[in-house]
Write an enzyme that holds these catalytic residues in place. Structure first.
Site, PDB file in Angstrom:
ATOM      1  N   ASP A  68       0.815  -1.238   0.013  1.00  0.00           N
ATOM      2  CA  ASP A  68       0.111   0.021   0.010  1.00  0.00           C
ATOM      3  C   ASP A  68       0.923   1.392  -0.002  1.00  0.00           C
ATOM      4  O   ASP A  68       1.734   1.365   0.844  1.00  0.00           O
ATOM      5  CB  ASP A  68      -0.929   0.038   1.182  1.00  0.00           C
TER       6      ASP A  68
ATOM      7  N   TYR B  30       1.121   5.737  -0.606  1.00  0.00           N
ATOM      8  CA  TYR B  30       0.718   6.808   0.134  1.00  0.00           C
ATOM      9  C   TYR B  30       0.977   8.181  -0.709  1.00  0.00           C
ATOM     10  O   TYR B  30       1.621   9.058  -0.176  1.00  0.00           O
ATOM     11  CB  TYR B  30       1.551   7.008   1.656  1.00  0.00           C
TER      12      TYR B  30
ATOM     13  N   HIS C 292      -3.797  13.951   0.863  1.00  0.00           N
ATOM     14  CA  HIS C 292      -4.019  13.161   1.969  1.00  0.00           C
ATOM     15  C   HIS C 292      -2.857  13.200   3.074  1.00  0.00           C
ATOM     16  O   HIS C 292      -2.998  13.315   4.161  1.00  0.00           O
ATOM     17  CB  HIS C 292      -4.268  11.609   1.532  1.00  0.00           C
TER      18      HIS C 292
ATOM     19  N   ARG D 141       0.849  16.493  13.303  1.00  0.00           N
ATOM     20  CA  ARG D 141       1.831  17.234  13.466  1.00  0.00           C
ATOM     21  C   ARG D 141       1.786  18.664  13.232  1.00  0.00           C
ATOM     22  O   ARG D 141       2.528  19.385  12.165  1.00  0.00           O
ATOM     23  CB  ARG D 141       3.258  16.731  12.679  1.00  0.00           C
TER      24      ARG D 141
ATOM     25  N   GLU E 293     -10.317   4.022   3.586  1.00  0.00           N
ATOM     26  CA  GLU E 293      -9.547   4.581   2.771  1.00  0.00           C
ATOM     27  C   GLU E 293      -9.915   3.987   1.363  1.00  0.00           C
ATOM     28  O   GLU E 293      -9.761   3.130   0.877  1.00  0.00           O
ATOM     29  CB  GLU E 293      -8.014   4.046   3.117  1.00  0.00           C
TER      30      GLU E 293
ATOM     31  N   GLU F 229      -9.188   3.957  -2.303  1.00  0.00           N
ATOM     32  CA  GLU F 229      -7.984   3.619  -2.976  1.00  0.00           C
ATOM     33  C   GLU F 229      -8.279   3.122  -4.382  1.00  0.00           C
ATOM     34  O   GLU F 229      -9.332   2.401  -4.578  1.00  0.00           O
ATOM     35  CB  GLU F 229      -7.093   2.911  -2.410  1.00  0.00           C
TER      36      GLU F 229
ATOM     37  N   ASP G  69      -9.103   0.349   1.889  1.00  0.00           N
ATOM     38  CA  ASP G  69      -8.246  -0.239   2.804  1.00  0.00           C
ATOM     39  C   ASP G  69      -8.876   0.091   4.339  1.00  0.00           C
ATOM     40  O   ASP G  69      -8.374   1.365   5.032  1.00  0.00           O
ATOM     41  CB  ASP G  69      -6.934   0.596   2.555  1.00  0.00           C
TER      42      ASP G  69
ATOM     43  N   ARG H 137      -8.367   3.563  13.187  1.00  0.00           N
ATOM     44  CA  ARG H 137      -7.312   4.688  13.583  1.00  0.00           C
ATOM     45  C   ARG H 137      -6.846   4.440  14.844  1.00  0.00           C
ATOM     46  O   ARG H 137      -5.701   4.824  15.303  1.00  0.00           O
ATOM     47  CB  ARG H 137      -8.138   5.728  13.455  1.00  0.00           C
TER      48      ARG H 137
ATOM     49  N   GLN I 247      -4.271   1.816  14.960  1.00  0.00           N
ATOM     50  CA  GLN I 247      -3.126   2.310  14.373  1.00  0.00           C
ATOM     51  C   GLN I 247      -2.218   3.274  15.203  1.00  0.00           C
ATOM     52  O   GLN I 247      -1.112   3.200  14.982  1.00  0.00           O
ATOM     53  CB  GLN I 247      -3.769   2.621  13.118  1.00  0.00           C
TER      54      GLN I 247
ATOM     55  N   TYR J 263       1.723   2.190  15.666  1.00  0.00           N
ATOM     56  CA  TYR J 263       2.518   2.285  14.521  1.00  0.00           C
ATOM     57  C   TYR J 263       3.915   2.847  14.586  1.00  0.00           C
ATOM     58  O   TYR J 263       4.710   2.844  13.421  1.00  0.00           O
ATOM     59  CB  TYR J 263       1.610   3.300  13.254  1.00  0.00           C
TER      60      TYR J 263
ATOM     61  N   LYS K 153      -4.868  -2.165  10.126  1.00  0.00           N
ATOM     62  CA  LYS K 153      -5.134  -2.417   8.808  1.00  0.00           C
ATOM     63  C   LYS K 153      -5.407  -3.777   8.463  1.00  0.00           C
ATOM     64  O   LYS K 153      -6.109  -4.195   7.430  1.00  0.00           O
ATOM     65  CB  LYS K 153      -3.877  -1.822   7.932  1.00  0.00           C
TER      66      LYS K 153
ATOM     67  N   THR L 192      -8.985  -6.054   3.898  1.00  0.00           N
ATOM     68  CA  THR L 192      -8.724  -5.078   2.686  1.00  0.00           C
ATOM     69  C   THR L 192      -9.851  -5.610   1.633  1.00  0.00           C
ATOM     70  O   THR L 192      -9.600  -6.579   1.176  1.00  0.00           O
ATOM     71  CB  THR L 192      -7.383  -4.904   2.249  1.00  0.00           C
TER      72      THR L 192
ATOM     73  N   THR M 241      -4.610   6.214   0.451  1.00  0.00           N
ATOM     74  CA  THR M 241      -5.973   7.019   0.280  1.00  0.00           C
ATOM     75  C   THR M 241      -5.928   8.082  -0.968  1.00  0.00           C
ATOM     76  O   THR M 241      -5.123   8.903  -0.936  1.00  0.00           O
ATOM     77  CB  THR M 241      -6.400   7.697   1.372  1.00  0.00           C
TER      78      THR M 241
ATOM     79  N   GLU N   5     -10.184  12.153   7.528  1.00  0.00           N
ATOM     80  CA  GLU N   5     -10.117  13.685   6.912  1.00  0.00           C
ATOM     81  C   GLU N   5     -11.265  14.391   6.531  1.00  0.00           C
ATOM     82  O   GLU N   5     -11.648  15.443   7.067  1.00  0.00           O
ATOM     83  CB  GLU N   5      -9.174  13.277   5.410  1.00  0.00           C
TER      84      GLU N   5
END
Lengths: 409, 409
Positions: free
Chosen positions: B110, B112, B117, B126, B183, B185, B217, B221, B224, B228, B237, B241, B328, B342
Site C-alpha cells: 500500500d 501513500y 491526503h 503534527r 480509505e 484507493e 483499505d 485509527r 493504528q 505504528y 489495517k 482490505t 487514500t 479527513e
C-alpha cells in the site's frame, strides 16, 4: 535408538527430525526429514500425496494431530529393525541433494521482540530520550514484510540499490546500499490456519505453529533510515529474507522451553495464559567464518505465543505457510547482539575480525552464517541448522543510465 | 458494435471488458468477463485451461501479448454475428452468479501517493510543522500489508478488536475499535512477474501490470495510532482490505491516461521516463447510500508506474497476483477526501448525512461503497464497478473472559 549409523550426540538425531524440501537431478522437489547427514524421502515411505508436493504447505495444513502421527511413524521407521529394508533405499546423502524453500510463504510478519535490540536501536537513534517507545512493553510490535523475496539458506544476496540520504546530504541519491546489515532472528512457521474472526490465545500456539527456523532479515540501513517514517521499513528489507532449509518441529523443542523474562507491566489478558513459550536457543553469528556474536534467544521479552495472539487479535486469519519472525535477537552483552548496526554501534565501533579485516557493515563477498542449537533430551543438543548467505556486488540498474536528469547528462 | 443488447452508454460495454471470477450453484469458480449485466464464461468459449482455474493468476502470468490477444478474441466473439450461437450459451446473468476474489494475492503493498491526503494527515498529527515528511516528495512511500485478508467486494467486515490508548489514557485497553475508518484507493494488479534483481523502469508499467481495481483499505485509527511507531501500521489495517470484483484491464483505460501533477523536485532518474500514467478516474464514496466524497484520482502526486519502479528498485521480484494500491485518494477540496479521518477532521467536524444521522467514524451496520468511472472512447464512461462492505459488530474475543487480570475479576 535408530538402526542408522547416527552418533548419539548428533544434533540431527531421532530427537530432532526436522522437515525440509529437497530435489536430486532425478526427482523434483519432495518433502524430506533430516536424520544425521541423510535425508529421508517421505514420499517414498509414507502413503500420503502431500509429501510429493514441492512445498510442505499441504502437510502443514493437516494440523497438530497429523503432525504428531507422522513424527511417531517416522520415529518407528528409523527405530525398528524390521523397517530397515524398506527405509534404507529412501535415505539420500545430504550432500547429494539440493535443498529448497520448504514452504510457500503466505504472509510474512516480522516482530521486534528483543528488549535489548529495541533498546540499543533507541539509544542510537533517539539519544537522551527513553530508548523504548511507549507502546513497546504493552504489545509485541510487528509489521508485514515481503513474502515473495523469502529465500532458502545458501541463496546469494545481491547488494540492493536504492534511494538514501545521509543526514548531512542536502538531497537523496541513488546507488548501492553502503550500510548493508543482517538481523539474526528465529522464525515460526504456521501450520494449521484459521478462519477470519477467530483470534488465537497464546495457549493455542502449539495447535497452529508447526515449527521453527532461523531467519536472516537482511537490512539496508541507509535505505531504511530515509524511507521508514511514517509507514515503516519497506525497500530497506524487501530485497531478501533468508531462512534455514530445515524446519524443526515444536515437538523437538520440548526441552528448550523456558519462561520468558518477567513482563512488567503485566500484558493485557489476550496476551496471557497457557504454558510459557520462551525458548532457550543458543544462536551464533559467523562473518566469513569468524564468530562475531552469540545471541541468547531465552532473553527475548515477548514469546512467539504472544506474537501469534497479537497478530490475530483483530480477527486476521492465518494460512498454512505463514511465517512470523522474532525480530533481531540481541542479549544484554556486547557480544550477544544480532545485527552489525548494534555490534559496530552504528559504525562508530568497527569490528576487527581474527583475520585482521575490519567491518562496520557488510562488504561484497562477505558470507554470513547464523546457526543455533537447543537443549535436547539427556543433555544432548538439537540442531536448528543454519541460514547462510553471501553478499554479491550490486548490479547496475538496467534503466538508470537512460534516464539521467538534464543536469547530470 | 456488439450483437448483445448492451446500451451504447453502458459503463460495461465493449470498451471495458473487465475480468473476474464467478461461480454458480453448478460450476465452481471460473474466469469471466463482464459485458453489460452479463458474465461471459471464458472457459466455455476460449480453449485455454487457465480460464477454468479458480483465480486469474495463471492467465495473468501469460503476459501482455497474450492479454491483448485474448481481449481481441473476446471483442470478436461479442461483435461478429457468426459467433453468436456459440457465445450466447456462455453468457450468464450477473445476478445469478456469485463473484469471488479474482486473484490469489501474493504480496500486497500500500502506497501513500496523494499529497492532499498525506498533507491532511500531517496537519492533524503534527500541527505546526511541515505536513509532509522530508522524504515524501522524493519517493512514493509504501509498506507491505496483509495479503491473506484481502477480500472481495460484498464481504462483511466485522469491527476489529485490539489494543488502543487514547492520549489522555494512562494505560492501553482492549476492545472493539472506536475509530473505524475507510480509505478509498485504487489498486493495481501485477500480471507478468519478474526475476529477482530485475528492477523495472516506469516505462515497463504496461508490460507487467494487468489492470486496475478499487480498494477499501479499512483502518482502525485508534489501534493504528497506538501501534505504528516505529515500524508502521499493522493490526490497524490487517483485519480486512476489500477489493472490487472486476479488474479493468489497462487496455480499457487508454482514454483515462493523463499527466500527473508537476513533480517538484524532479524525482531521481529511476522514477522517471516512459509515458505518463496519471489516471483521470472519478471516484465516489457512499456511506449508507449517501455520497460523502468525490476523490479525483487525477490529483495523485505519484503515478502507479513510479510506484512499480520504486517497489522493484532494490531488486525485489514480482509475482503474478501481487497487488499494490495507491493509498487514500484525496483531492484538494473538502468534499474530495478519501477517508472519514479527513472528512470529519479527526472527529472534530462530524458529517451529517441527508437522513439526519451523524458520523465521525463508522458505526455497526454502516455500508460503504466506493465506485469509479473513467473516460472511455467517444465521450462514454468506463465503469470500474464498486467495492462495497458492511460493518458488523465486533465479536467477543473467545479467550478474553478466561484471562481477566486480577484487578478486573
Amino acid at each position: 535408538m535408530t538402526w542408522l549409523d547416527v552418533p548419539p550426540d548428533s544434533p540431527f538425531g531421532l530427537a530432532n527430525l526436522p522437515y525440509g524440501v529437497f530435489s536430486t537431478p532425478d526427482t523434483g522437489p519432495l518433502a524430506g526429514v533430516r536424520i544425521g547427514d541423510r535425508v529421508l524421502d517421505l514420499a517414498a515411505v509414507l502413503d500420503d500425496p502431500v509429501f510429493a508436493e514441492p512445498t510442505l504447505n499441504a502437510f502443514l495444513a493437516q494440523g497438530r494431530s497429523r503432525w504428531d502421527e507422522v513424527r511417531a511413524r517416522i520415529t518407528e521407521l528409523l527405530t525398528e529393525e524390521r523397517w530397515r529394508a524398506r527405509v534404507e533405499p529412501a535415505l539420500l546423502a545430504l550432500d547429494e541433494v539440493r535443498l529448497h524453500l520448504p514452504v510457500a510463504v503466505g504472509d510474512y510478519v516480522d516482530f521486534y521482540a528483543s528488549e535489548h535490540h529495541a533498546g540499543n536501536i533507541g539509544r542510537m537513534f533517539r539519544p537522551g530520550s527513553d530508548p523504548l517507545t511507549p507502546n513497546w512493553k504493552h504489545l509485541p510490535i510487528g509489521y508485514h514484510g515481503r513474502s515473495g523475496t523469502v529465500v532458502v539458506s545458501g541463496t546469494p544476496v545481491p547488494r540492493p540499490n536504492g534511494q538514501r540520504k545521509a543526514p548531512a546530504d542536502a538531497l537523496p541519491s541513488f546507488g548501492p546500499s553502503v550500510r548493508l546489515d543482517i538481523e539474526a532472528e528465529v522464525g515460526f512457521v504456521v501450520g494449521a490456519g484459521t478462519e477470519p474472526g477467530r483470534p488465537l490465545a497464546p495457549a493455542q500456539f502449539a495447535d497452529h505453529v508447526f515449527g521453527v527456523c532461523l531467519v536472516n532479515d537482511w537490512s539496508a540501513r541507509d535505505i531504511q533510515a530515509w524511507e521508514y517514517v511514517p509507514l515503516g521499513p519497506f525497500l530497506g528489507k524487501s530485497f531478501a529474507t533468508s531462512v534455514s532449509a530445515w524446519i524443526v518441529p515444536l515437538a523437538a523443542l520440548e526441552h528448550a522451553r523456558t519462561s520468558p523474562p518477567v513482563q512488567d507491566p503485566q500484558p493485557l489478558p489476550y496476551l496471557t495464559g497457557g504454558q510459557p513459550w520462551g525458548l532457550d536457543l543458543a544462536m551464533e553469528v559467523l562473518l566469513n567464518g569468524h564468530p562475531i556474536s552469540h545471541p541468547p534467544y531465552a532473553s527475548m521479552y515477548w514469546t512467539p505465543a504472544q506474537m501469534l495472539a497479537h497478530m490475530t487479535v483483530n480477527g486476521a486469519c492465518l494460512r498454512p505457510g505463514d511465517l512470523f519472525a522474532s525480530g533481531t535477537v540481541s542479549g544484554p552483552g556486547p557480544d550477544e547482539r544480532g545485527s552489525l548496526m548494534e555490534l559496530s554501534w552504528g559504525g562508530q565501533e568497527p569490528l576487527t575480525l581474527p583475520d585482521g579485516s575490519v567491518r562496520s557493515f557488510l562488504e561484497d563477498g562477505d558470507e554470513v552464517v547464523i546457526r543455533a542449537t537447543a537443549p535436547g533430551p539427556g543433555g544432548t543438543r538439537i540442531g536448528l541448522g543454519e541460514v547462510a548467505g553471501r553478499v554479491l556486488p550490486a548490479t547496475a540498474h538496467p534503466h538508470f543510465s537512460q534516464h539521467l536528469p538534464k543536469e547530470q547528462s
